[in-house]
Design a protein around this motif. Structure first.
Motif, mmCIF file in Angstrom:
data_model
loop_
_atom_site.group_PDB
_atom_site.id
_atom_site.type_symbol
_atom_site.label_atom_id
_atom_site.label_comp_id
_atom_site.label_asym_id
_atom_site.label_seq_id
_atom_site.Cartn_x
_atom_site.Cartn_y
_atom_site.Cartn_z
ATOM 1 N N TYR A 22 -19.078 -20.832 25.414
ATOM 2 C CA TYR A 22 -17.803 -20.303 25.901
ATOM 3 C C TYR A 22 -17.784 -20.305 27.429
ATOM 4 O O TYR A 22 -16.772 -20.671 28.035
ATOM 5 C CB TYR A 22 -17.575 -18.885 25.355
ATOM 6 C CG TYR A 22 -16.429 -18.182 26.027
ATOM 7 C CD1 TYR A 22 -15.118 -18.443 25.650
ATOM 8 C CD2 TYR A 22 -16.651 -17.281 27.053
ATOM 9 C CE1 TYR A 22 -14.060 -17.805 26.284
ATOM 10 C CE2 TYR A 22 -15.605 -16.637 27.685
ATOM 11 C CZ TYR A 22 -14.318 -16.902 27.300
ATOM 12 O OH TYR A 22 -13.278 -16.281 27.939
ATOM 13 N N GLN A 23 -18.894 -19.918 28.053
ATOM 14 C CA GLN A 23 -18.962 -19.907 29.519
ATOM 15 C C GLN A 23 -18.700 -21.302 30.084
ATOM 16 O O GLN A 23 -18.012 -21.465 31.088
ATOM 17 C CB GLN A 23 -20.313 -19.365 29.993
ATOM 18 C CG GLN A 23 -20.506 -17.895 29.709
ATOM 19 C CD GLN A 23 -19.425 -17.017 30.313
ATOM 20 O OE1 GLN A 23 -18.988 -17.224 31.441
ATOM 21 N NE2 GLN A 23 -18.973 -16.031 29.562
ATOM 22 N N THR A 24 -19.222 -22.319 29.434
ATOM 23 C CA THR A 24 -18.974 -23.710 29.851
ATOM 24 C C THR A 24 -17.517 -24.090 29.605
ATOM 25 O O THR A 24 -16.872 -24.717 30.451
ATOM 26 C CB THR A 24 -19.907 -24.666 29.083
ATOM 27 O OG1 THR A 24 -21.258 -24.301 29.348
ATOM 28 C CG2 THR A 24 -19.672 -26.114 29.495
ATOM 29 N N ALA A 25 -16.989 -23.701 28.439
ATOM 30 C CA ALA A 25 -15.629 -24.082 28.050
ATOM 31 C C ALA A 25 -14.562 -23.474 28.953
ATOM 32 O O ALA A 25 -13.461 -24.028 29.079
ATOM 33 C CB ALA A 25 -15.376 -23.677 26.600
ATOM 34 N N CYS A 26 -14.878 -22.366 29.600
ATOM 35 C CA CYS A 26 -13.891 -21.695 30.460
ATOM 36 C C CYS A 26 -13.342 -22.614 31.554
ATOM 37 O O CYS A 26 -12.182 -22.492 31.940
ATOM 38 C CB CYS A 26 -14.495 -20.448 31.095
ATOM 39 S SG CYS A 26 -14.728 -19.112 29.925
ATOM 40 N N GLN A 27 -14.161 -23.546 32.031
ATOM 41 C CA GLN A 27 -13.702 -24.449 33.075
ATOM 42 C C GLN A 27 -12.542 -25.327 32.598
ATOM 43 O O GLN A 27 -11.692 -25.720 33.387
ATOM 44 C CB GLN A 27 -14.847 -25.324 33.569
ATOM 45 C CG GLN A 27 -15.362 -26.318 32.531
ATOM 46 C CD GLN A 27 -16.536 -27.116 32.991
ATOM 47 O OE1 GLN A 27 -16.522 -27.666 34.083
ATOM 48 N NE2 GLN A 27 -17.562 -27.162 32.161
ATOM 49 N N TYR A 28 -12.491 -25.610 31.305
ATOM 50 C CA TYR A 28 -11.443 -26.489 30.774
ATOM 51 C C TYR A 28 -10.120 -25.756 30.622
ATOM 52 O O TYR A 28 -9.080 -26.271 31.018
ATOM 53 C CB TYR A 28 -11.894 -27.120 29.455
ATOM 54 C CG TYR A 28 -13.131 -27.948 29.637
ATOM 55 C CD1 TYR A 28 -13.099 -29.118 30.396
ATOM 56 C CD2 TYR A 28 -14.342 -27.547 29.109
ATOM 57 C CE1 TYR A 28 -14.237 -29.869 30.608
ATOM 58 C CE2 TYR A 28 -15.495 -28.292 29.304
ATOM 59 C CZ TYR A 28 -15.431 -29.444 30.061
ATOM 60 O OH TYR A 28 -16.563 -30.196 30.274
ATOM 61 N N ILE A 29 -10.153 -24.566 30.060
ATOM 62 C CA ILE A 29 -8.896 -23.838 29.883
ATOM 63 C C ILE A 29 -8.333 -23.419 31.239
ATOM 64 O O ILE A 29 -7.135 -23.504 31.479
ATOM 65 C CB ILE A 29 -9.054 -22.639 28.922
ATOM 66 C CG1 ILE A 29 -7.676 -22.173 28.451
ATOM 67 C CG2 ILE A 29 -9.883 -21.519 29.524
ATOM 68 C CD1 ILE A 29 -7.720 -21.199 27.296
ATOM 69 N N GLU A 74 -12.213 -31.066 25.075
ATOM 70 C CA GLU A 74 -13.527 -30.577 25.515
ATOM 71 C C GLU A 74 -13.744 -29.137 25.047
ATOM 72 O O GLU A 74 -14.834 -28.777 24.591
ATOM 73 C CB GLU A 74 -13.663 -30.677 27.028
ATOM 74 C CG GLU A 74 -13.675 -32.109 27.536
ATOM 75 C CD GLU A 74 -14.800 -32.939 26.944
ATOM 76 O OE1 GLU A 74 -15.939 -32.432 26.839
ATOM 77 O OE2 GLU A 74 -14.545 -34.101 26.581
ATOM 78 N N TRP A 75 -12.729 -28.294 25.172
ATOM 79 C CA TRP A 75 -12.777 -26.902 24.691
ATOM 80 C C TRP A 75 -13.105 -26.891 23.189
ATOM 81 O O TRP A 75 -13.992 -26.176 22.739
ATOM 82 C CB TRP A 75 -11.423 -26.247 24.971
ATOM 83 C CG TRP A 75 -11.182 -24.908 24.376
ATOM 84 C CD1 TRP A 75 -10.683 -24.633 23.134
ATOM 85 C CD2 TRP A 75 -11.395 -23.636 24.994
ATOM 86 N NE1 TRP A 75 -10.578 -23.277 22.952
ATOM 87 C CE2 TRP A 75 -11.006 -22.641 24.075
ATOM 88 C CE3 TRP A 75 -11.864 -23.244 26.255
ATOM 89 C CZ2 TRP A 75 -11.079 -21.280 24.362
ATOM 90 C CZ3 TRP A 75 -11.928 -21.880 26.531
ATOM 91 C CH2 TRP A 75 -11.539 -20.920 25.598
#
Length: 95
Positions: A22-29, A74-75
């Motif tokens: 989730y921490q990585t995915a935050c950059q996409y949203i 990516e998310w």
């Protein structure tokens, strides 16, 4: 402003992996057009349940712009395999 609300139930035992990804995915949203801010809260009573709150400028910024983008792909790749069942997502507006 539109508030996206998603109750996320994570496969038991996968919470730490989900939180990491989730921490990585935050950059996409957060890079999506119309994104304002978001937060993830962990349930006290159910250790594998979370609530995701995302503020968008418009409903379409979430349902069309983000969902049809490469950022969403990516998310999705990072997070969607953790959900069981797949979350219900609803949208709210201030009165």
């Amino acid at each position: 402003m539109v508030l996206e609300v998603a109750i996320l139930t994570i496969i038991q035992g996968q919470q730490a992996n989900f939180e990491r990804d989730y921490q990585t995915a935050c950059q996409y949203i957060s890079a999506s057009k119309g994104y304002i801010k978001h937060s993830l809260q962990k349930c006290v009573e159910k250790d594998n349940q979370y609530i995701l709150l995302v503020e968008w400028e418009t409903l379409e910024d979430h349902t069309i712009t983000f969902k049809e983008s490469s950022l969403f792909k990516e998310w999705e790749k990072l997070l969607h395999h953790y959900y069981d069942p797949f979350p219900t997502v609803e949208h709210y507006i201030n009165l």
